[in-house]
Design a protein around this motif. Structure first.
Motif, PDB file in Angstrom:
ATOM      1  N   ILE A  56       0.806  -1.223   0.000  1.00  0.00           N
ATOM      2  CA  ILE A  56       0.000   0.000   0.000  1.00  0.00           C
ATOM      3  C   ILE A  56       0.841   1.276   0.000  1.00  0.00           C
ATOM      4  O   ILE A  56       0.306   2.358  -0.176  1.00  0.00           O
ATOM      5  CB  ILE A  56      -0.980   0.004   1.186  1.00  0.00           C
ATOM      6  CG1 ILE A  56      -0.213  -0.101   2.505  1.00  0.00           C
ATOM      7  CG2 ILE A  56      -1.972  -1.141   1.069  1.00  0.00           C
ATOM      8  CD1 ILE A  56      -1.071   0.206   3.704  1.00  0.00           C
ATOM      9  N   GLY A  79      -2.376  -6.106   0.369  1.00  0.00           N
ATOM     10  CA  GLY A  79      -3.118  -5.130   1.162  1.00  0.00           C
ATOM     11  C   GLY A  79      -4.531  -5.009   0.619  1.00  0.00           C
ATOM     12  O   GLY A  79      -4.785  -5.387  -0.533  1.00  0.00           O
ATOM     13  N   THR A  80      -5.415  -4.469   1.449  1.00  0.00           N
ATOM     14  CA  THR A  80      -6.821  -4.327   1.026  1.00  0.00           C
ATOM     15  C   THR A  80      -7.058  -3.032   0.256  1.00  0.00           C
ATOM     16  O   THR A  80      -7.641  -3.042  -0.831  1.00  0.00           O
ATOM     17  CB  THR A  80      -7.743  -4.352   2.266  1.00  0.00           C
ATOM     18  OG1 THR A  80      -7.635  -5.628   2.871  1.00  0.00           O
ATOM     19  CG2 THR A  80      -9.188  -4.109   1.877  1.00  0.00           C
ATOM     20  N   GLY A  81      -6.618  -1.909   0.830  1.00  0.00           N
ATOM     21  CA  GLY A  81      -6.841  -0.621   0.182  1.00  0.00           C
ATOM     22  C   GLY A  81      -6.083  -0.554  -1.141  1.00  0.00           C
ATOM     23  O   GLY A  81      -4.954  -1.039  -1.241  1.00  0.00           O
ATOM     24  N   LEU A 104      -7.817  -9.470   6.855  1.00  0.00           N
ATOM     25  CA  LEU A 104      -7.335  -8.528   7.881  1.00  0.00           C
ATOM     26  C   LEU A 104      -8.485  -7.771   8.535  1.00  0.00           C
ATOM     27  O   LEU A 104      -8.264  -6.840   9.321  1.00  0.00           O
ATOM     28  CB  LEU A 104      -6.264  -7.567   7.318  1.00  0.00           C
ATOM     29  CG  LEU A 104      -6.251  -7.288   5.815  1.00  0.00           C
ATOM     30  CD1 LEU A 104      -7.452  -6.499   5.462  1.00  0.00           C
ATOM     31  CD2 LEU A 104      -4.977  -6.651   5.390  1.00  0.00           C
ATOM     32  N   ARG A 243      -8.115   5.351   6.019  1.00  0.00           N
ATOM     33  CA  ARG A 243      -7.077   6.094   5.309  1.00  0.00           C
ATOM     34  C   ARG A 243      -7.086   7.536   5.796  1.00  0.00           C
ATOM     35  O   ARG A 243      -8.154   8.138   5.958  1.00  0.00           O
ATOM     36  CB  ARG A 243      -7.301   6.071   3.791  1.00  0.00           C
ATOM     37  CG  ARG A 243      -6.945   4.754   3.107  1.00  0.00           C
ATOM     38  CD  ARG A 243      -5.432   4.486   3.120  1.00  0.00           C
ATOM     39  NE  ARG A 243      -5.083   3.250   2.442  1.00  0.00           N
ATOM     40  CZ  ARG A 243      -5.039   2.041   3.023  1.00  0.00           C
ATOM     41  NH1 ARG A 243      -5.310   1.924   4.313  1.00  0.00           N
ATOM     42  NH2 ARG A 243      -4.701   0.983   2.327  1.00  0.00           N
ATOM     43  N   HIS A 290       0.105   2.982  11.562  1.00  0.00           N
ATOM     44  CA  HIS A 290      -0.593   2.137  10.577  1.00  0.00           C
ATOM     45  C   HIS A 290      -0.427   0.641  10.922  1.00  0.00           C
ATOM     46  O   HIS A 290       0.156  -0.122  10.152  1.00  0.00           O
ATOM     47  CB  HIS A 290      -0.085   2.426   9.153  1.00  0.00           C
ATOM     48  CG  HIS A 290      -1.100   2.095   8.099  1.00  0.00           C
ATOM     49  ND1 HIS A 290      -1.301   2.846   6.972  1.00  0.00           N
ATOM     50  CD2 HIS A 290      -1.985   1.058   7.994  1.00  0.00           C
ATOM     51  CE1 HIS A 290      -2.244   2.313   6.212  1.00  0.00           C
ATOM     52  NE2 HIS A 290      -2.680   1.212   6.817  1.00  0.00           N
ATOM     53  N   MET A 302      -2.449 -12.690   4.215  1.00  0.00           N
ATOM     54  CA  MET A 302      -2.395 -11.766   3.072  1.00  0.00           C
ATOM     55  C   MET A 302      -1.479 -12.338   1.991  1.00  0.00           C
ATOM     56  O   MET A 302      -1.805 -12.311   0.797  1.00  0.00           O
ATOM     57  CB  MET A 302      -1.875 -10.392   3.532  1.00  0.00           C
ATOM     58  CG  MET A 302      -2.862  -9.619   4.375  1.00  0.00           C
ATOM     59  SD  MET A 302      -2.079  -8.269   5.291  1.00  0.00           S
ATOM     60  CE  MET A 302      -1.805  -7.061   4.001  1.00  0.00           C
TER      61      MET A 302
HETATM   62  O1  LIG Z   1      -4.003  -0.437   5.265  1.00  0.00           O
HETATM   63  C1  LIG Z   1      -3.882  -1.573   4.981  1.00  0.00           C
HETATM   64  C2  LIG Z   1      -4.568  -2.221   3.922  1.00  0.00           C
HETATM   65  O2  LIG Z   1      -4.366  -3.442   3.740  1.00  0.00           O
HETATM   66  O3  LIG Z   1      -5.318  -1.547   3.209  1.00  0.00           O
END
Ligand SMILES: O=CC(=O)O
Ligand SMILES: NC(=O)C1=CN([C@@H]2O[C@H](COP(=O)(O)OP(=O)(O)OC[C@H]3O[C@@H](n4cnc5c(N)ncnc54)[C@H](O)[C@@H]3O)[C@@H](O)[C@H]2O)C=CC1
Length: 328
Positions: A56, A79-81, A104, A243, A290, A302
């Motif tokens: 990310i 990562g997700t975002g 996560l 975020r 973070h 992940m």
């Molecule tokens: O901030 C972390 C994510 O995986 O997005």
């Protein structure tokens, strides 16, 4: 995707077991010394790789993607975002993007709940006092915080993490309120005992704690603007583990400093890793670097997801965690 093993470039150090498995399955270029890649490094990577595995903190913008070689077919984000990836440019170049959602959720919800508890109960402030060796002992009026039982929690973005936070907060006796792009299915809403607010402004004005769980998109940049923060009551707390860009950090800092808000718990910042120096000077905030998903188990999960996404894609199938711009 070529029949030979795909060339996979990984931008940061991943857990050892994940790297080992990637080396077995793919022609993998690792970043063993974990030095963040420069723009030039990233350009070199997209020029040569079949698959890029960014995290990310790598900005994969239109300028970088414009340099992509013909082989680049997949960006498998760790990562997700995905606000650091220009999804429109990727789509234009027929580059598929995947992420690592779900695994996560619980860790990030735990960290959010930790902040919801830590800020009103002055956890970090108390710990600082103890470490300073200035504590004079218990007294009836010393360092009083606020009870969260019976208080109203406003969740902005009631997706995976928002719902996981709702479940935790309910167990701590908070009443659950939410604002989301789409209203939840009535059965889920009933299970969570959650009240839907179509108007974010109206919800903000009534909450004791507000927590942010929507993604950062053009539509959510400064969703908590100075105007909206001013709708909160002075006793309200703001929590953000999503975020930094979603909250106007300067406005928040100003209001916290003037006592126009009671406190904030922040795991994310607008210009990471930089943090507004004035925030650092405030006692009524808990600030984390973070850490939302930072568990050993989470990082392994992940990595597994990244591998499954690459392997499925390389085998000619739709990867399970494909990200589409239309999702946002
Ligand atoms: O901030 C972390 C994510 O995986 O997005
Ligand atoms: N601090 C950390 O380490 C972590 C942070 N995150 C952040 O959390 C975010 C959320 O993750 P998930 O819950 O898994 O995503 P999700 O996609 O399951 O949930 C996001 C929710 O926000 C809603 N939403 C989108 N735009 C909105 C808007 N304009 N107004 C109101 N609601 C809106 C969506 O409808 C959805 O229900 C991620 O995008 C990421 O930025 C995720 C994992 C770890």
């Amino acid at each position: 995707m070529p029949q030979k093993k795909p060339l996979v470039v990984v931008t940061r150090k991943l857990p050892d077991a994940i790297e080992t498995r990637m080396m077995e399955l793919f022609d993998t270029r690792l970043n063993l010394d974990d030095k963040p890649m420069s723009k030039a490094d990233l350009i070199e990577a997209v020029k040569t790789a079949d698959v890029l595995v960014p995290t990310i903190t790598d900005r994969i913008d239109a300028a970088i993607l414009s340099q992509a070689g013909p082989n680049l077919k997949l960006i498998a984000n760790f990562g997700t975002g995905v606000d650091h990836i220009d999804l429109a440019s990727a789509r234009q170049r027929s580059v598929t993007v995947t992420n690592t959602p779900g695994v996560l959720t619980e860790d990030t919800a735990d960290m959010t709940m930790a902040l919801i508890l830590a800020v009103p109960r002055r956890l970090a402030e108390g710990e600082r006092l103890l470490r300073s060796e200035k504590w004079n002992g218990w007294s009836p009026t010393h360092m009083l915080g606020h009870r969260i039982w019976g208080k109203r929690l406003g969740i902005i973005g009631m997706g995976r993490i928002g719902q996981a936070v709702a479940r935790r907060a309910k167990a701590f006796g908070m009443s659950i309120h939410y604002h989301n792009r789409k209203r939840l299915h009535p059965e889920l809403e009933a299970e969570l005992e959650a009240t839907y607010w179509e108007s974010l402004d109206q919800m903000l004005a009534r909450m004791d704690v507000v927590t942010v769980h929507c993604p950062h998109t053009p539509a959510t940049f400064h969703l908590l603007s100075a105007r909206r923060l001013a709708l909160l009551q002075p006793h309200a707390y703001v929590i953000n583990t999503s975020r930094g860009e979603i909250v106007d950090e300067n406005a928040l800092t100003r209001m916290l400093g003037r006592g126009e808000l009671a406190g904030a718990g922040l795991d994310v910042f607008e210009h990471e890793p930089a943090v507004n120096p004035k925030l650092l000077g405030l006692d009524n905030v808990v600030l984390l670097p973070h850490l939302g998903s930072a568990t050993i188990e989470g990082r392994m999960d992940m990595g597994e997801k990244v591998i499954i996404n690459i392997k499925t894609f390389a085998d000619g199938h739709n990867p399970p965690d494909r990200v589409l711009a239309s999702m946002f």
